[in-house]
Design a protein around this motif. Structure first.
Motif, PDB file in Angstrom:
ATOM      1  N   ALA A  28       0.814  -1.096   0.224  1.00 13.24           N
ATOM      2  CA  ALA A  28       0.112   0.127   0.116  1.00 13.24           C
ATOM      3  C   ALA A  28       0.951   1.153  -0.045  1.00 13.24           C
ATOM      4  CB  ALA A  28      -0.957   0.055   1.170  1.00 13.24           C
ATOM      5  N   THR A  34      -5.081  -1.787  -1.913  1.00 12.17           N
ATOM      6  CA  THR A  34      -5.360  -3.016  -1.365  1.00 12.17           C
ATOM      7  C   THR A  34      -6.727  -3.395  -1.896  1.00 12.17           C
ATOM      8  OG1 THR A  34      -6.546  -1.843   0.461  1.00 12.17           O
ATOM      9  CG2 THR A  34      -4.237  -2.263   0.867  1.00 12.17           C
ATOM     10  N   PHE A  35      -7.215  -4.496  -1.269  1.00 12.38           N
ATOM     11  CA  PHE A  35      -8.474  -5.157  -1.960  1.00 12.38           C
ATOM     12  C   PHE A  35      -9.873  -4.529  -0.964  1.00 12.38           C
ATOM     13  CE2 PHE A  35      -5.337  -7.851  -3.475  1.00 12.38           C
ATOM     14  CZ  PHE A  35      -5.803  -8.006  -5.025  1.00 12.38           C
ATOM     15  N   ARG A  36      -9.586  -4.669   0.391  1.00 14.06           N
ATOM     16  CA  ARG A  36     -10.470  -4.500   1.279  1.00 14.06           C
ATOM     17  C   ARG A  36     -10.642  -3.198   2.089  1.00 14.06           C
ATOM     18  NH1 ARG A  36      -9.047  -9.358   0.287  1.00 14.06           N
ATOM     19  NH2 ARG A  36     -10.592 -10.754  -0.644  1.00 14.06           N
ATOM     20  N   ASP A  37      -9.825  -2.336   1.798  1.00 14.87           N
ATOM     21  CA  ASP A  37      -9.926  -0.995   2.803  1.00 14.87           C
ATOM     22  C   ASP A  37     -11.090  -0.337   2.034  1.00 14.87           C
ATOM     23  OD1 ASP A  37      -7.665  -0.962   4.655  1.00 14.87           O
ATOM     24  OD2 ASP A  37      -6.395  -1.131   2.996  1.00 14.87           O
ATOM     25  N   TRP A  43     -12.045  -3.605  -3.851  1.00 15.45           N
ATOM     26  CA  TRP A  43     -13.516  -4.360  -3.893  1.00 15.45           C
ATOM     27  C   TRP A  43     -14.454  -3.236  -3.204  1.00 15.45           C
ATOM     28  CZ3 TRP A  43     -11.661  -7.196  -6.963  1.00 15.45           C
ATOM     29  CH2 TRP A  43     -10.856  -8.330  -7.124  1.00 15.45           C
ATOM     30  N   GLN A 102       0.765 -13.245  -0.684  1.00 11.64           N
ATOM     31  CA  GLN A 102      -0.399 -13.214  -1.547  1.00 11.64           C
ATOM     32  C   GLN A 102      -0.433 -12.157  -2.476  1.00 11.64           C
ATOM     33  OE1 GLN A 102      -4.117 -13.594   1.398  1.00 11.64           O
ATOM     34  NE2 GLN A 102      -2.404 -12.823   2.544  1.00 11.64           N
ATOM     35  N   HIS A 120      -0.695 -16.403  -4.927  1.00  7.63           N
ATOM     36  CA  HIS A 120      -1.737 -15.864  -5.871  1.00  7.63           C
ATOM     37  C   HIS A 120      -1.271 -15.756  -7.088  1.00  7.63           C
ATOM     38  CE1 HIS A 120      -4.468 -15.229  -2.026  1.00  7.63           C
ATOM     39  NE2 HIS A 120      -4.302 -16.498  -2.339  1.00  7.63           N
ATOM     40  N   ILE A 213       1.253  -8.001  11.892  1.00  8.63           N
ATOM     41  CA  ILE A 213       1.867  -6.427  11.795  1.00  8.63           C
ATOM     42  C   ILE A 213       0.848  -5.865  10.862  1.00  8.63           C
ATOM     43  CG2 ILE A 213       3.705  -5.089  10.937  1.00  8.63           C
ATOM     44  CD1 ILE A 213       5.634  -7.283  11.387  1.00  8.63           C
ATOM     45  N   ARG A 215      -2.056  -2.297  10.208  1.00  6.85           N
ATOM     46  CA  ARG A 215      -2.601  -1.013  10.447  1.00  6.85           C
ATOM     47  C   ARG A 215      -3.891  -1.260  11.432  1.00  6.85           C
ATOM     48  NH1 ARG A 215      -4.350   1.765   5.338  1.00  6.85           N
ATOM     49  NH2 ARG A 215      -6.208   0.616   6.395  1.00  6.85           N
TER      50      ARG A 215
HETATM   51  C1  BJW Z   1      -1.880  -2.441   6.171  1.00  5.44           C
HETATM   52  C2  BJW Z   1      -1.304  -1.165   5.371  1.00  5.44           C
HETATM   53  C3  BJW Z   1      -0.056  -0.832   5.850  1.00  5.44           C
HETATM   54  C4  BJW Z   1      -3.321  -1.499   4.823  1.00  5.44           C
HETATM   55  N1  BJW Z   1       0.640  -1.555   6.655  1.00  5.44           N
HETATM   56  N2  BJW Z   1      -1.155  -3.042   7.060  1.00  5.44           N
HETATM   57  C5  BJW Z   1     -12.584 -21.701   3.618  1.00  5.44           C
HETATM   58  C6  BJW Z   1     -13.807 -20.659   4.291  1.00  5.44           C
HETATM   59  C7  BJW Z   1     -14.134 -19.901   3.519  1.00  5.44           C
HETATM   60  C8  BJW Z   1     -13.921 -19.712   2.120  1.00  5.44           C
HETATM   61  C9  BJW Z   1     -13.054 -20.252   1.570  1.00  5.44           C
HETATM   62  C10 BJW Z   1     -12.305 -21.650   2.146  1.00  5.44           C
HETATM   63  N3  BJW Z   1     -11.638 -21.902   1.514  1.00  5.44           N
HETATM   64  C11 BJW Z   1     -11.759 -21.567   0.192  1.00  5.44           C
HETATM   65  C12 BJW Z   1     -12.515 -20.410  -0.057  1.00  5.44           C
HETATM   66  C13 BJW Z   1     -13.136 -19.583  -0.867  1.00  5.44           C
HETATM   67  C14 BJW Z   1     -12.208 -18.515  -1.423  1.00  5.44           C
HETATM   68  C15 BJW Z   1     -11.947 -17.605  -0.172  1.00  5.44           C
HETATM   69  O1  BJW Z   1     -11.378 -17.426   0.716  1.00  5.44           O
HETATM   70  N4  BJW Z   1     -13.352 -16.866   0.136  1.00  5.44           N
HETATM   71  C16 BJW Z   1     -13.349 -15.757   1.348  1.00  5.44           C
HETATM   72  C17 BJW Z   1     -13.053 -14.479   0.865  1.00  5.44           C
HETATM   73  C18 BJW Z   1     -14.536 -15.891   1.952  1.00  5.44           C
HETATM   74  N5  BJW Z   1     -10.967 -19.070  -1.456  1.00  5.44           N
HETATM   75  C19 BJW Z   1     -10.501 -19.210  -2.892  1.00  5.44           C
HETATM   76  O2  BJW Z   1     -11.360 -19.070  -3.776  1.00  5.44           O
HETATM   77  C20 BJW Z   1      -9.090 -19.629  -3.206  1.00  5.44           C
HETATM   78  N6  BJW Z   1      -9.059 -21.054  -3.867  1.00  5.44           N
HETATM   79  C21 BJW Z   1      -9.365 -21.986  -3.045  1.00  5.44           C
HETATM   80  O3  BJW Z   1      -9.423 -21.958  -1.994  1.00  5.44           O
HETATM   81  O4  BJW Z   1      -9.210 -23.075  -3.905  1.00  5.44           O
HETATM   82  C22 BJW Z   1      -9.815 -24.263  -3.398  1.00  5.44           C
HETATM   83  C23 BJW Z   1     -11.571 -24.235  -3.490  1.00  5.44           C
HETATM   84  C24 BJW Z   1     -12.166 -23.923  -4.244  1.00  5.44           C
HETATM   85  C25 BJW Z   1     -13.438 -23.617  -4.416  1.00  5.44           C
HETATM   86  C26 BJW Z   1     -14.229 -23.854  -3.139  1.00  5.44           C
HETATM   87  C27 BJW Z   1     -13.597 -24.128  -1.963  1.00  5.44           C
HETATM   88  C28 BJW Z   1     -12.131 -24.141  -2.088  1.00  5.44           C
HETATM   89  C29 BJW Z   1      -8.580 -18.783  -4.127  1.00  5.44           C
HETATM   90  C30 BJW Z   1      -8.395 -17.368  -3.524  1.00  5.44           C
HETATM   91  C31 BJW Z   1      -7.794 -16.347  -4.603  1.00  5.44           C
HETATM   92  C32 BJW Z   1      -7.863 -14.909  -4.011  1.00  5.44           C
HETATM   93  N7  BJW Z   1      -7.428 -13.901  -5.283  1.00  5.44           N
HETATM   94  C33 BJW Z   1      -7.152 -12.647  -4.933  1.00  5.44           C
HETATM   95  C34 BJW Z   1      -7.018 -11.744  -6.409  1.00  5.44           C
HETATM   96  C35 BJW Z   1      -5.672 -12.130  -6.904  1.00  5.44           C
HETATM   97  C36 BJW Z   1      -5.767 -11.547  -8.201  1.00  5.44           C
HETATM   98  C37 BJW Z   1      -5.718 -10.078  -8.406  1.00  5.44           C
HETATM   99  O5  BJW Z   1      -4.878  -9.308  -7.868  1.00  5.44           O
HETATM  100  O6  BJW Z   1      -6.886  -9.588  -8.697  1.00  5.44           O
HETATM  101  O7  BJW Z   1      -6.205 -12.485  -4.090  1.00  5.44           O
HETATM  102  S1  BJW Z   1      -8.647 -11.760  -3.850  1.00  5.44           S
HETATM  103  C38 BJW Z   1      -7.338 -10.740  -2.946  1.00  5.44           C
HETATM  104  O8  BJW Z   1      -7.482 -11.276  -1.758  1.00  5.44           O
HETATM  105  C39 BJW Z   1      -6.050 -11.064  -3.651  1.00  5.44           C
HETATM  106  C40 BJW Z   1      -5.378 -11.192  -2.385  1.00  5.44           C
HETATM  107  O9  BJW Z   1      -3.974 -11.728  -2.272  1.00  5.44           O
HETATM  108  C41 BJW Z   1      -6.176 -11.782  -1.379  1.00  5.44           C
HETATM  109  C42 BJW Z   1      -5.912 -11.380   0.206  1.00  5.44           C
HETATM  110  O10 BJW Z   1      -6.265  -9.888   0.288  1.00  5.44           O
HETATM  111  P1  BJW Z   1      -5.017  -9.287   1.065  1.00  5.44           P
HETATM  112  O11 BJW Z   1      -3.778  -9.408   0.593  1.00  5.44           O
HETATM  113  O12 BJW Z   1      -5.227  -9.823   2.715  1.00  5.44           O
HETATM  114  O13 BJW Z   1      -5.485  -7.788   1.197  1.00  5.44           O
HETATM  115  P2  BJW Z   1      -6.526  -7.114   1.916  1.00  5.44           P
HETATM  116  O14 BJW Z   1      -6.967  -5.816   1.035  1.00  5.44           O
HETATM  117  O15 BJW Z   1      -7.760  -7.884   2.223  1.00  5.44           O
HETATM  118  O16 BJW Z   1      -6.009  -6.491   3.415  1.00  5.44           O
HETATM  119  C43 BJW Z   1      -5.214  -5.666   3.402  1.00  5.44           C
HETATM  120  C44 BJW Z   1      -4.659  -5.294   5.068  1.00  5.44           C
HETATM  121  O17 BJW Z   1      -3.466  -4.594   5.055  1.00  5.44           O
HETATM  122  C45 BJW Z   1      -5.916  -4.945   5.801  1.00  5.44           C
HETATM  123  O18 BJW Z   1      -5.844  -5.568   6.988  1.00  5.44           O
HETATM  124  C46 BJW Z   1      -5.380  -3.332   6.204  1.00  5.44           C
HETATM  125  O19 BJW Z   1      -5.730  -3.091   7.264  1.00  5.44           O
HETATM  126  C47 BJW Z   1      -3.733  -3.802   6.102  1.00  5.44           C
HETATM  127  N8  BJW Z   1      -3.064  -2.590   5.574  1.00  5.44           N
HETATM  128  N9  BJW Z   1      -2.167  -0.520   4.516  1.00  5.44           N
HETATM  129  C48 BJW Z   1       0.065  -2.578   6.973  1.00  5.44           C
HETATM  130  N10 BJW Z   1       0.626   0.391   5.127  1.00  5.44           N
END
Ligand code: BJW
Length: 246
Positions: A28, A34-37, A43, A102, A120, A213, A215
């Protein structure tokens, strides 16, 4: 942000294997959204169902391709920040160090991190939608998306969409590191997307100290052994300073 707790520092100093999971928050401060801010996350502006699923790509290939192309140009135009740099320094401070991300932006590699586990995929890479062959945009025919030479389908970004399996070698390596490490750092991730979100919990079950770690609070915060609240670009360099002092 207060100083790094002495007992956390002691655990880090005696660690044989440190594993780190990073998320969008780490990039960031480089200007990658990010995705969820709430206001600024991708998003908040776009629906993942319309852009980040295989169904969306089959339904609207041009829309999805153009969106990813535009994001890949933005990523290519930014620079790694102090958080990425600190993680690249960290890799040489422990007998074993595993960096799992990720993020699809390649900024860890650009900061000098080696052997990054990309759970990812990578937005700067492409493959065929049908045959999965890695494809280079340099040789691509015109098209949005371009056609694959296999003749059956087209280019797609080499990222993992919802409902798709993670690359198995990357996931295996990440799970093995979570099982084996003494300290697990979860940095800048909302800890809601599985299976990546399971890694810190799995590490803790196997006896590792888990450090968050971030925010903001996440589903990991209440269970983490240590929570360092703030920007990763500030906190990670403080950890390096503390490790390198005396
Ligand atoms: C700071 C800051 C600073 C800001 N300093 N901090 C079990 C339970 C429930 C659901 C599922 C499960 N198993 C599987 C699922 C389904 C699904 C899933 O998890 N869904 C949930 C959302 C409910 N998962 C999948 O589909 C995955 N595949 C899978 O499991 O296959 C098997 C399967 C298939 C079918 C059914 C079941 C199982 C695949 C997941 C793919 C995710 N893809 C994305 C897009 C990538 C491509 C693109 O860029 O477009 O990946 S989605 C998006 O989210 C991206 C990220 O890598 C991922 C995680 O997001 P991340 O990195 O955590 O970002 P944010 O924005 O969410 O958070 C940022 C954080 O930073 C915040 O906390 C801020 O506060 C903080 N922050 N600035 C420190 N300076």
């Amino acid at each position: 942000m207060e100083a790094i707790a002495p007992d956390l520092l002691a655990r880090l100093k005696s660690a044989k294997h440190v594993a780190v999971l990073t998320g969008a928050g780490v990039s960031a401060e480089s200007g990658v959204p990010t995705f969820r801010d709430a206001q600024t996350g991708l998003w908040a502006k776009f629906r993942p169902e319309d852009l980040a699923t295989p169904e969306a790509f089959r339904r609207s290939p041009k829309l999805v391709w153009d969106w990813y192309q535009s994001r890949s140009y933005s990523v290519a135009a930014v620079e790694p920040n102090q958080g990425h740099v600190a993680l690249a320094v960290m890799q040489d401070l422990f007998p074993q160090f595993t960096l799992i991300t990720q993020n699809v932006d390649g900024l860890h590699e650009r900061a000098g991190s080696r052997k990054v586990i990309e759970l990812h995929g990578n937005i700067l890479k492409h493959k065929c939608l049908d045959c999965g062959m890695p494809l280079s945009l340099t040789d691509a025919p015109p098209g949005s998306p371009p056609a694959c030479p296999c003749g059956k389908s087209c280019y797609r970004p080499d990222v993992v969409w919802f409902g798709e399996n993670l690359p198995i070698e990357a996931l295996d390596a990440a799970q093995a590191a979570a099982r084996d490490c003494d300290v697990f750092l979860s940095v800048g991730t909302s800890t809601v997307v599985y299976p990546a979100a399971e890694l810190p919990f799995s590490a803790q079950r196997r006896g590792a100290a888990v450090v968050e770690i971030n925010r903001d609070a996440t589903p990991l915060s209440a269970q983490a052994d240590y929570v360092l609240r703030g920007a990763s670009g500030k906190i990670l360099p403080l950890i390096i300073d503390a490790l390198q002092a005396d």
